[in-house]
Write a protein that holds these residues in place. Structure first.
Motif, PDB file in Angstrom:
ATOM      1  N   MET A   1       0.839  -1.189   0.000  1.00  0.00           N
ATOM      2  CA  MET A   1       0.000   0.000   0.000  1.00  0.00           C
ATOM      3  C   MET A   1       0.875   1.240   0.000  1.00  0.00           C
ATOM      4  N   ILE A   2       0.534   2.195  -0.849  1.00  0.00           N
ATOM      5  CA  ILE A   2       1.263   3.455  -0.881  1.00  0.00           C
ATOM      6  C   ILE A   2       0.675   4.385   0.177  1.00  0.00           C
ATOM      7  N   PRO A   3       1.503   4.874   1.103  1.00  0.00           N
ATOM      8  CA  PRO A   3       0.984   5.742   2.168  1.00  0.00           C
ATOM      9  C   PRO A   3       0.521   7.072   1.610  1.00  0.00           C
ATOM     10  N   GLN A   4      -0.402   7.717   2.289  1.00  0.00           N
ATOM     11  CA  GLN A   4      -0.914   9.015   1.863  1.00  0.00           C
ATOM     12  C   GLN A   4      -0.046  10.145   2.417  1.00  0.00           C
ATOM     13  N   ALA A   5       0.182  11.144   1.577  1.00  0.00           N
ATOM     14  CA  ALA A   5       0.977  12.311   1.975  1.00  0.00           C
ATOM     15  C   ALA A   5       0.563  13.480   1.108  1.00  0.00           C
ATOM     16  N   GLN A   6       0.340  14.628   1.709  1.00  0.00           N
ATOM     17  CA  GLN A   6      -0.020  15.832   0.968  1.00  0.00           C
ATOM     18  C   GLN A   6       1.203  16.531   0.372  1.00  0.00           C
ATOM     19  N   PHE A   7       2.377  16.274   0.969  1.00  0.00           N
ATOM     20  CA  PHE A   7       3.596  16.964   0.565  1.00  0.00           C
ATOM     21  C   PHE A   7       4.647  15.966   0.082  1.00  0.00           C
ATOM     22  N   ALA A   8       5.524  16.452  -0.812  1.00  0.00           N
ATOM     23  CA  ALA A   8       6.637  15.628  -1.276  1.00  0.00           C
ATOM     24  C   ALA A   8       7.848  16.524  -1.508  1.00  0.00           C
ATOM     25  N   VAL A   9       9.027  15.931  -1.348  1.00  0.00           N
ATOM     26  CA  VAL A   9      10.282  16.619  -1.641  1.00  0.00           C
ATOM     27  C   VAL A   9      11.071  15.749  -2.602  1.00  0.00           C
ATOM     28  N   VAL A  10      11.398  16.313  -3.766  1.00  0.00           N
ATOM     29  CA  VAL A  10      12.262  15.624  -4.709  1.00  0.00           C
ATOM     30  C   VAL A  10      13.687  16.070  -4.398  1.00  0.00           C
ATOM     31  N   GLY A  11      14.432  15.212  -3.731  1.00  0.00           N
ATOM     32  CA  GLY A  11      15.755  15.597  -3.261  1.00  0.00           C
ATOM     33  C   GLY A  11      16.749  15.761  -4.382  1.00  0.00           C
ATOM     34  N   GLY A  12      17.557  16.806  -4.297  1.00  0.00           N
ATOM     35  CA  GLY A  12      18.626  17.050  -5.249  1.00  0.00           C
ATOM     36  C   GLY A  12      19.971  17.106  -4.556  1.00  0.00           C
ATOM     37  N   SER A  13      20.936  17.726  -5.214  1.00  0.00           N
ATOM     38  CA  SER A  13      22.295  17.767  -4.671  1.00  0.00           C
ATOM     39  C   SER A  13      22.406  18.645  -3.439  1.00  0.00           C
ATOM     40  N   GLY A  14      21.449  19.565  -3.244  1.00  0.00           N
ATOM     41  CA  GLY A  14      21.527  20.473  -2.110  1.00  0.00           C
ATOM     42  C   GLY A  14      21.375  19.812  -0.765  1.00  0.00           C
ATOM     43  N   THR A  15      20.581  18.749  -0.684  1.00  0.00           N
ATOM     44  CA  THR A  15      20.349  18.080   0.603  1.00  0.00           C
ATOM     45  C   THR A  15      20.959  16.681   0.680  1.00  0.00           C
ATOM     46  N   LEU A  16      21.575  16.219  -0.401  1.00  0.00           N
ATOM     47  CA  LEU A  16      22.002  14.820  -0.465  1.00  0.00           C
ATOM     48  C   LEU A  16      22.951  14.429   0.660  1.00  0.00           C
ATOM     49  N   SER A  17      23.902  15.299   0.988  1.00  0.00           N
ATOM     50  CA  SER A  17      24.913  14.925   1.984  1.00  0.00           C
ATOM     51  C   SER A  17      24.408  15.005   3.417  1.00  0.00           C
ATOM     52  N   SER A  18      23.172  15.495   3.625  1.00  0.00           N
ATOM     53  CA  SER A  18      22.666  15.663   4.995  1.00  0.00           C
ATOM     54  C   SER A  18      21.640  14.617   5.388  1.00  0.00           C
ATOM     55  N   ASP A  19      21.489  13.559   4.550  1.00  0.00           N
ATOM     56  CA  ASP A  19      20.515  12.503   4.841  1.00  0.00           C
ATOM     57  C   ASP A  19      19.150  13.102   5.149  1.00  0.00           C
ATOM     58  N   PHE A  20      18.666  13.913   4.247  1.00  0.00           N
ATOM     59  CA  PHE A  20      17.413  14.642   4.422  1.00  0.00           C
ATOM     60  C   PHE A  20      16.281  13.719   4.881  1.00  0.00           C
ATOM     61  N   PRO A  21      15.504  14.152   5.891  1.00  0.00           N
ATOM     62  CA  PRO A  21      15.538  15.433   6.605  1.00  0.00           C
ATOM     63  C   PRO A  21      16.352  15.407   7.898  1.00  0.00           C
ATOM     64  N   LEU A  22      17.075  14.326   8.167  1.00  0.00           N
ATOM     65  CA  LEU A  22      17.698  14.151   9.479  1.00  0.00           C
ATOM     66  C   LEU A  22      18.780  15.179   9.755  1.00  0.00           C
ATOM     67  N   GLY A  23      19.491  15.608   8.710  1.00  0.00           N
ATOM     68  CA  GLY A  23      20.584  16.548   8.920  1.00  0.00           C
ATOM     69  C   GLY A  23      20.152  17.903   9.430  1.00  0.00           C
ATOM     70  N   ALA A  24      18.869  18.203   9.343  1.00  0.00           N
ATOM     71  CA  ALA A  24      18.377  19.491   9.828  1.00  0.00           C
ATOM     72  C   ALA A  24      18.297  19.536  11.352  1.00  0.00           C
ATOM     73  N   ASN A  25      18.308  18.369  12.006  1.00  0.00           N
ATOM     74  CA  ASN A  25      18.207  18.305  13.476  1.00  0.00           C
ATOM     75  C   ASN A  25      17.003  19.096  13.984  1.00  0.00           C
ATOM     76  N   ASP A  26      15.869  18.832  13.384  1.00  0.00           N
ATOM     77  CA  ASP A  26      14.620  19.514  13.727  1.00  0.00           C
ATOM     78  C   ASP A  26      13.798  18.598  14.624  1.00  0.00           C
ATOM     79  N   SER A  27      13.441  19.070  15.788  1.00  0.00           N
ATOM     80  CA  SER A  27      12.722  18.236  16.757  1.00  0.00           C
ATOM     81  C   SER A  27      11.306  17.906  16.306  1.00  0.00           C
ATOM     82  N   GLY A  28      10.775  18.664  15.349  1.00  0.00           N
ATOM     83  CA  GLY A  28       9.429  18.387  14.859  1.00  0.00           C
ATOM     84  C   GLY A  28       9.369  17.350  13.763  1.00  0.00           C
ATOM     85  N   VAL A  29      10.540  16.829  13.361  1.00  0.00           N
ATOM     86  CA  VAL A  29      10.619  15.843  12.285  1.00  0.00           C
ATOM     87  C   VAL A  29      10.755  14.440  12.856  1.00  0.00           C
ATOM     88  N   SER A  30       9.965  13.528  12.357  1.00  0.00           N
ATOM     89  CA  SER A  30      10.088  12.127  12.771  1.00  0.00           C
ATOM     90  C   SER A  30       9.947  11.223  11.551  1.00  0.00           C
TER      91      SER A  30
END
Length: 273
Positions: A1-30
């Motif tokens: 089953m494909i999970p439902q999501a209203q938002f998507a991020v197509v990752g490029g070279s800008g975030t690749l080295s930070s293991d997006f979204p984990l590299g942001a160290n944002d407490s609201g991200v899980s």
């Protein structure tokens, strides 16, 4: 089953080295689920990550799904087929770009409002049942939110409009190619098309945040691989934080015109029997 999501991020070279979204160290991200792959009509999809930003579900994949053994066209079809099935309505992209405008400098941000497609992948579509109106191809609502959030994390120059010239790569452009584009485009990259077409086909908004990482050949001065490496590794967490805050602060309901810029095809006997 494909999970439902209203938002998507197509990752490029800008975030690749930070293991997006984990590299942001944002407490609201899980992270909800990782390593998700799906069978699509165009082959097995790349790996997706499903995560949450303050309760908003987001699907993301790395580097546009590009990988050995799969054409870039099929990778794009796989990703956007999954986005459509997941119910995605807003898509953010990011990446490093070169310059075609000699007034731009390394580490300038641009949030383009138009594109120039010089790729040869113009026939990439899903079912082809829609006529795609490419007026306002990049969502004004998403672009405005990206501008606000970029300014809150970055003190340098941010350009709120510009034209992104899409080339096939994977090489950089020659001096003659850059000279041809000068005056017609501001930045050069490889990843806004066919994404902008496929987003419109599935009825989703799309906008992108692009970081200048090199001068186009023949402009200003020779670009530096060392600068490219520094940006790749050092600035990825900041770009991740901008993307996360943009999603966090978007209004729940869309008020843009993007969804109305696709029309049923008149070629009923071919695409929509």
């Amino acid at each position: 089953m494909i999970p439902q999501a209203q938002f998507a991020v197509v990752g490029g070279s800008g975030t690749l080295s930070s293991d997006f979204p984990l590299g942001a160290n944002d407490s609201g991200v899980s992270i909800i689920e990782d390593g998700l792959q799906f069978e699509t009509p165009y082959g097995k999809s790349p790996s997706f990550r499903l995560f949450s930003i303050d309760g908003r579900n987001v699907l993301t994949c790395k580097m546009h799904g590009w990988r050995q053994g799969t054409s870039r066209a099929d990778a794009s079809r796989q990703i956007f087929w999954v986005f459509r099935e997941a119910g995605v309505k807003r898509i953010l992209t990011e990446g490093g770009v070169g310059t075609a405008n000699h007034l731009l400098d390394i580490r300038d941000f641009m949030i383009p409002d138009d594109y120039l497609d010089l790729s040869v992948r113009k026939d990439v579509e899903l079912e082809g049942r829609y006529l795609l109106v490419m007026r306002d191809p990049l969502c004004a609502e998403l672009r405005e939110e990206l501008l606000t959030r970029t300014a809150s994390h970055f003190s340098g120059r941010i350009f709120r409009r510009g034209t992104y010239a899409v080339t096939d790569g994977r090489h950089f452009e020659s001096p003659a190619e850059v000279a041809m584009l000068k005056g017609h485009a501001d930045i050069i990259g490889q990843s806004l098309c066919p994404e902008v077409y496929l987003a419109r086909e599935i009825g989703a908004c799309i906008a992108g945040l692009y970081f200048v990482v090199n001068y186009g050949e023949g402009l200003v001065k020779d670009w530096s691989h060392e600068d490219l490496k520094d940006i790749f590794y050092n600035d990825a967490p900041m770009i991740s934080r901008i993307i996360i805050d943009t999603i966090r602060n978007m209004k729940e309901e869309r008020s843009c015109e993007c969804a109305g810029l696709r029309k049923e095809t008149l070629l009923k006997g071919i695409y929509n029997p």
